[in-house]
Write a protein that holds these residues in place. Structure first.
Motif, PDB file in Angstrom:
ATOM      1  N   GLU A  62       7.870   0.055  -4.153  1.00 39.76           N
ATOM      2  CA  GLU A  62       6.575  -0.485  -4.311  1.00 39.76           C
ATOM      3  C   GLU A  62       6.587  -0.026  -5.796  1.00 39.76           C
ATOM      4  N   THR A 114      -8.936  -0.305  -4.508  1.00 41.11           N
ATOM      5  CA  THR A 114      -8.197  -1.574  -4.510  1.00 41.11           C
ATOM      6  C   THR A 114      -8.730  -2.062  -5.705  1.00 41.11           C
ATOM      7  N   MET A 146       0.936  -1.086   0.000  1.00 44.19           N
ATOM      8  CA  MET A 146      -0.151  -0.121   0.127  1.00 44.19           C
ATOM      9  C   MET A 146       0.787   1.191  -0.102  1.00 44.19           C
ATOM     10  N   PHE A 161      -2.587  -7.913  -0.789  1.00 39.52           N
ATOM     11  CA  PHE A 161      -1.601  -6.933  -0.781  1.00 39.52           C
ATOM     12  C   PHE A 161      -0.154  -7.391  -0.490  1.00 39.52           C
ATOM     13  N   SER A 216      -5.211  -9.194  -4.340  1.00 42.90           N
ATOM     14  CA  SER A 216      -5.552  -7.588  -4.281  1.00 42.90           C
ATOM     15  C   SER A 216      -4.269  -6.772  -4.067  1.00 42.90           C
ATOM     16  N   VAL A 217      -4.536  -5.563  -4.850  1.00 44.27           N
ATOM     17  CA  VAL A 217      -3.397  -4.702  -4.959  1.00 44.27           C
ATOM     18  C   VAL A 217      -4.042  -3.211  -4.712  1.00 44.27           C
ATOM     19  N   THR A 218      -3.176  -2.242  -4.455  1.00 45.34           N
ATOM     20  CA  THR A 218      -3.602  -1.024  -4.588  1.00 45.34           C
ATOM     21  C   THR A 218      -4.432  -0.677  -5.874  1.00 45.34           C
ATOM     22  N   CYS A 253      -8.800  -5.896   1.872  1.00 46.56           N
ATOM     23  CA  CYS A 253      -8.622  -4.418   1.480  1.00 46.56           C
ATOM     24  C   CYS A 253      -8.936  -3.511   2.792  1.00 46.56           C
TER      25      CYS A 253
END
Length: 285
Positions: free
Chosen positions: A217, A266, A1, A145, A174-176, A56
């Motif tokens: 990141e 997300t 994040m 994440f 899940s990711v940003t 998230c």
């Protein structure tokens, strides 16, 4: 994040956007999360729970979303598990679960949380780019994440997930949300102004006075992520963009009710390893 992406001078400790190697990313991530583990759990541990699967900051839970499908009796691998709250939830649902993370500091919290709640999951310290498992031993690989945003070669993570899955297995992560990289990491109105190019794939890098990365990141577009999945042999089955729920007034870094009600924070990619290899497309004559 992500962290605040406002540029700082390169001299001394600071922030920049530049390419880094997998080795630099791994070293920075391990050191960062080892050092930050206590503070991270103190700030977010209550929200994540000791035995819960939260996808998230919007608060979407696997118990509600069911993105993994039935898990009882399934072999599940959680990548980038952190304190492994999701892994323990999976165990509590009857899954045979293994949880891995690069950070010894985060795994220390996973052990402590397992003792507190009485649900333990087998843990391993491992790099997502070189998983210590045989081919085709899991039914599900998942991460909230974890791993994917922190490696330079995220395509290799997709290949590793594909390798350790059985045919028909699921890979969900899940990711940003990629569009968030357009904005500063600011939960206030200051974070509503687009200041970065969506197409700038250079990672966000915090570095020390010697210029060595201390936090890295990675950014990929939605299209990049889909192409990574397809190239690894997966079929994309869904792309979830959780909406900010009514009554949720919490702030997690750059996630806030203000921003969450305007654009997604997300992205959750749901994919499957086909039962049969995908045939090569016919070439035009």
């Amino acid at each position: 994040m992500t962290h605040d992406t406002a540029p700082e001078p390169a001299a001394g400790p600071g922030v920049e956007r530049r390419h880094v190697s997998d080795a630099e990313s791994a070293l920075a991530s391990r050191r960062w999360w080892d050092a930050d583990a206590d503070a991270y759990q103190a700030e977010h541990g209550e929200f994540l729970g000791d035995c819960d699967f939260v996808w998230c900051p919007e608060g979407l839970r696997e118990a509600t979303a069911g993105l993994l499908g039935p898990v009882a009796g399934r072999d599940v691998l959680e990548l980038g598990c952190g304190a492994a709250s999701a892994g323990r939830w999976l165990v509590a649902q009857g899954a045979r679960t293994v949880a891995v993370d690069l950070s010894d500091g985060m795994l220390r919290h996973a052990v402590a949380a397992g003792r507190r709640c009485g649900v333990r999951v087998p843990l391993a310290q491992a790099d997502a780019l070189a998983l210590p498992f045989r081919d085709g031993v899991f039914d599900i690989v998942c991460t909230a994440f974890g791993a994917v945003p922190f490696v330079a070669d995220s395509q290799a993570v997709m290949r590793e997930a594909h390798r350790v899955l059985r045919p028909g297995g699921k890979w969900v992560f899940s990711v940003t949300h990629p569009m968030r990289w357009i904005f500063l990491d600011d939960p206030s109105e200051n974070g509503l102004l687009a200041v970065h190019s969506y197409f700038d794939r250079r990672p966000y890098v915090e570095h020390d006075a010697a210029g060595k990365p201390t936090y890295v990141e990675q950014h990929r577009t939605l299209g990049d992520r889909i192409r990574e999945l397809v190239a690894a042999g997966f079929a994309l089955t869904d792309l979830i963009e959780p909406e900010w729920p009514e009554g949720h007034d919490g702030i997690w870094g750059q996630w806030s009710p203000l921003r969450g009600r305007l654009f997604p924070g997300t992205a959750i990619f749901c994919s499957v390893k086909p039962e049969q290899p995908t045939p090569d497309r016919a070439q035009p004559a």
